[in-house]
Scaffold this motif. Structure first.
Motif, short mmCIF file in Angstrom:
data_model
loop_
_atom_site.label_atom_id
_atom_site.label_comp_id
_atom_site.label_asym_id
_atom_site.label_seq_id
_atom_site.Cartn_x
_atom_site.Cartn_y
_atom_site.Cartn_z
N SER A 132 1.89 0.06 11.03
CA SER A 132 3.25 0.03 11.16
C SER A 132 4.18 -0.43 10.01
N ILE A 157 -6.91 9.18 7.70
CA ILE A 157 -6.18 10.48 6.98
C ILE A 157 -6.58 11.82 7.32
N SER A 158 -5.84 12.00 8.37
CA SER A 158 -5.95 13.49 9.01
C SER A 158 -6.45 14.38 8.20
N HIS A 209 -10.79 12.44 10.42
CA HIS A 209 -9.77 11.35 9.96
C HIS A 209 -10.47 10.45 9.13
N ASP A 364 2.13 8.62 13.65
CA ASP A 364 3.46 8.97 13.35
C ASP A 364 4.46 7.81 13.84
N GLY A 365 4.02 6.55 13.71
CA GLY A 365 4.73 5.49 14.09
C GLY A 365 4.62 5.25 15.71
C1 LIG Z 1 -6.05 9.99 14.99
C2 LIG Z 1 -4.97 9.27 13.89
C3 LIG Z 1 -4.71 10.27 12.94
C4 LIG Z 1 -3.97 9.64 11.96
N1 LIG Z 1 -3.27 10.29 10.70
C5 LIG Z 1 -2.88 9.76 9.79
C6 LIG Z 1 -2.41 10.53 8.43
O1 LIG Z 1 -2.69 11.66 8.34
N2 LIG Z 1 -1.96 9.72 7.41
C7 LIG Z 1 -1.38 8.67 7.58
O2 LIG Z 1 -1.07 7.84 6.54
N3 LIG Z 1 -1.79 7.82 8.68
C8 LIG Z 1 -2.32 8.44 9.73
N4 LIG Z 1 -2.73 7.57 10.89
C9 LIG Z 1 -2.48 6.31 11.15
C10 LIG Z 1 -1.36 5.97 11.97
O3 LIG Z 1 -0.19 6.45 11.74
C11 LIG Z 1 -1.26 4.61 12.37
O4 LIG Z 1 -2.48 4.26 13.13
C12 LIG Z 1 -0.19 4.05 13.07
O5 LIG Z 1 1.17 4.08 12.36
C13 LIG Z 1 -0.33 2.67 13.63
O6 LIG Z 1 -0.72 1.91 12.65
P1 LIG Z 1 -1.95 0.81 12.65
O7 LIG Z 1 -2.96 1.57 13.39
O8 LIG Z 1 -2.42 0.05 11.87
O9 LIG Z 1 -1.17 -0.29 14.12
P2 LIG Z 1 -0.62 -1.70 13.74
O10 LIG Z 1 0.41 -1.35 12.98
O11 LIG Z 1 -1.81 -2.80 13.56
O12 LIG Z 1 -0.09 -1.82 15.28
C14 LIG Z 1 -0.97 -2.34 16.30
C15 LIG Z 1 -0.09 -2.70 17.50
O13 LIG Z 1 1.09 -3.55 17.19
C16 LIG Z 1 2.21 -3.11 17.47
N5 LIG Z 1 3.30 -3.49 16.52
C17 LIG Z 1 3.19 -3.50 15.19
N6 LIG Z 1 4.37 -4.02 14.64
C18 LIG Z 1 5.40 -4.43 15.69
C19 LIG Z 1 6.45 -4.70 15.67
N7 LIG Z 1 7.34 -5.12 14.52
N8 LIG Z 1 7.12 -4.88 17.00
C20 LIG Z 1 6.45 -4.44 17.89
N9 LIG Z 1 4.97 -3.97 17.94
C21 LIG Z 1 4.44 -3.92 16.75
C22 LIG Z 1 2.03 -1.49 17.53
O14 LIG Z 1 3.17 -0.69 17.84
C23 LIG Z 1 0.85 -1.33 17.97
O15 LIG Z 1 0.87 -1.09 19.28
C24 LIG Z 1 -3.64 8.23 11.90
C25 LIG Z 1 -3.81 7.45 12.90
C26 LIG Z 1 -4.94 8.02 13.83
C27 LIG Z 1 -5.44 7.04 14.85
#
Ligand SMILES: Cc1cc2nc3c(=O)[nH]c(=O)nc-3n(C[C@H](O)[C@H](O)[C@H](O)COP(=O)(O)OP(=O)(O)OC[C@H]3O[C@@H](n4cnc5c(N)ncnc54)[C@H](O)[C@@H]3O)c2cc1C
Length: 389
Positions: A132, A157-158, A209, A364-365
């Motif tokens: 995030s 990375i998808s 991924h 995507d956030g």
């Molecule tokens: C199937 C899949 C495909 C993906 N494809 C891509 C891709 O192609 N390219 C790429 O770059 N990334 C990709 N991602 C990554 C994806 O964008 C991230 O998983 C996503 O942005 C969340 O980040 P994180 O998993 O590190 O969760 P974290 O950031 O660790 O978050 C964990 C939890 O904490 C919450 N949280 C964090 N910060 C806050 C805050 N400030 N306030 C409130 N709540 C908060 C989050 O909402 C979440 O519920 C993919 C992920 C998956 C699972």
């Protein structure tokens, strides 16, 4: 802002829906069973879609794309949503608009072949310790004469196994925070670039991924995409439309398809001597689902129209991303309930739709992050999220 589709838009919707039902949906069970889509089938569905002018419809015609307005692109994406991620990627392409930020040489080398379906690109922003908080990445690009040396790691990375090049974020100025991140194009096969494990996911069978690492990867100036230090800004501004398309519009299409299945089942399935759709508690689930889908589609059309009118409604896109992801979650959960045990059983695709839907609230956030974006915008006085200007 429009509420009725014209003849051309109806034709677009009908053409894609027919194509998806005829050419793609019959492949879903096989992808689910095999865990991959065979290359020859991928090539075949891409060719069929190209023949109908349905490949890379989001890219301007000047670059060989379909040149659709954002509104029409969303109509197309809603129809894509009827099928699964990997089939959408291969049939219709997944051309990230961030590639439009390239210089003439990069357009020639990366964008145009991607629009022609000869190359495939993924975006690699997320790191094990930075999801995030995309600005907290550790991947680092350090100048070495005219070149850059890249070190770090990404994950999730998808389509990483299939793609042959990646748009990668890296810190180029550690003291500049948000303005110290740049984007680079990294090609598979470059020395020091390793594409690692395919991370097993709950759903999205067939799409890889991957984890990846950069170990002293030497990049030339030709690999820097856009201005130095503007990587995150570029990524955030172009990915908004991707969120609208790949999450909001596709979720609307998925929910619409699921709604059709729910209604069919509610009419056909009889218990206590009556169609289950005549029981009020089932009716509530049907009515609520129709209400949620319709509200999301209207909000999607509103946001798409705002973009076509030249606005940059980021908080609105965040709102749509949350609304659509949560709407799909509610609809597919009701579908499992209405189908009863068959909703949970792998003999029907409902359980797969349930698993596939869950990611929409995360990638995507995550919903929480988009709610923060909305709340900040509201606090700054953005009334467009809820009021008439
Ligand atoms: C199937 C899949 C495909 C993906 N494809 C891509 C891709 O192609 N390219 C790429 O770059 N990334 C990709 N991602 C990554 C994806 O964008 C991230 O998983 C996503 O942005 C969340 O980040 P994180 O998993 O590190 O969760 P974290 O950031 O660790 O978050 C964990 C939890 O904490 C919450 N949280 C964090 N910060 C806050 C805050 N400030 N306030 C409130 N709540 C908060 C989050 O909402 C979440 O519920 C993919 C992920 C998956 C699972």
């Amino acid at each position: 802002m429009q509420f009725a589709l014209d003849d051309q838009q109806r034709l677009l919707v009908r053409t894609i829906r027919d194509f998806v039902k005829r050419e793609l949906m019959p492949l879903e069970d096989r992808v689910e069973a095999d865990g991959f889509l065979a290359d020859d089938i991928a090539a075949e569905i891409q060719q069929k879609s190209r023949d109908l002018g349905l490949y890379a419809v989001n890219i301007p015609t000047a670059y060989g794309g379909g040149g659709l307005s954002v509104f029409d692109w969303m109509l197309a994406e809603e129809q894509y949503g009827y099928t699964s991620d990997i089939l959408i990627r291969r049939a219709f392409g997944n051309v990230y608009e961030i590639l439009l930020e390239g210089n003439a040489e990069q357009i020639e080398t990366y964008l145009l072949p991607t629009v022609r379906g000869e190359r495939t690109c993924s975006v690699a922003f997320t790191e094990p310790a930075a999801g995030s908080d995309a600005a907290s990445i550790k991947t680092r690009a350090v100048r070495d004469g005219d070149d850059w040396i890249l070190n770090g790691a990404k994950h999730f990375i998808s389509d990483g196994l299939y793609s042959d090049f990646f748009v990668v974020t890296a810190v180029t100025d550690p003291d500049a925070g948000y303005n110290g991140i740049s984007t680079f194009i990294v090609e598979k096969g470059m020395s020091g670039f390793n594409v690692g494990r395919d991370q097993p996911m709950m759903g999205l069978r067939g799409t890889s991924h991957v984890e990846m690492s950069f170990d002293d990867v030497r990049l030339s100036q030709a690999h820097l995409l856009g201005p130095e230090g503007k990587g995150l800004k570029m990524a955030l501004s172009t990915l908004g439309r991707v969120r609208l398309a790949q999450v909001a519009a596709r979720a609307t299409g998925k929910a619409t398809h699921i709604m059709d299945l729910m209604l069919e089942h509610a009419r056909e399935r009889k218990q206590f001597g009556a169609q289950i759709g005549t029981f009020q508690m089932v009716q509530q689930m049907l009515a609520d689902s129709a209400m949620d889908i319709n509200a999301t589609r209207l909000a999607l059309w509103q946001t798409a129209s705002r973009i076509d009118n030249g606005e940059d409604p980021r908080a609105n896109i965040s709102m749509l991303k949350v609304q659509a992801a949560e709407m799909l979650g509610h609809v597919v959960d009701r579908a499992v309930q209405i189908f009863g045990g068959m909703g949970y059983c792998r003999d029907l695709p409902i359980e797969r739709y349930y698993r596939d839907a869950r990611i929409y609230r995360i990638y995507d956030g995550a919903s929480e992050i988009h709610r923060v974006v909305m709340a900040k915008s509201l606090m700054k006085g953005d009334t467009s999220l809820y009021s008439v200007e």
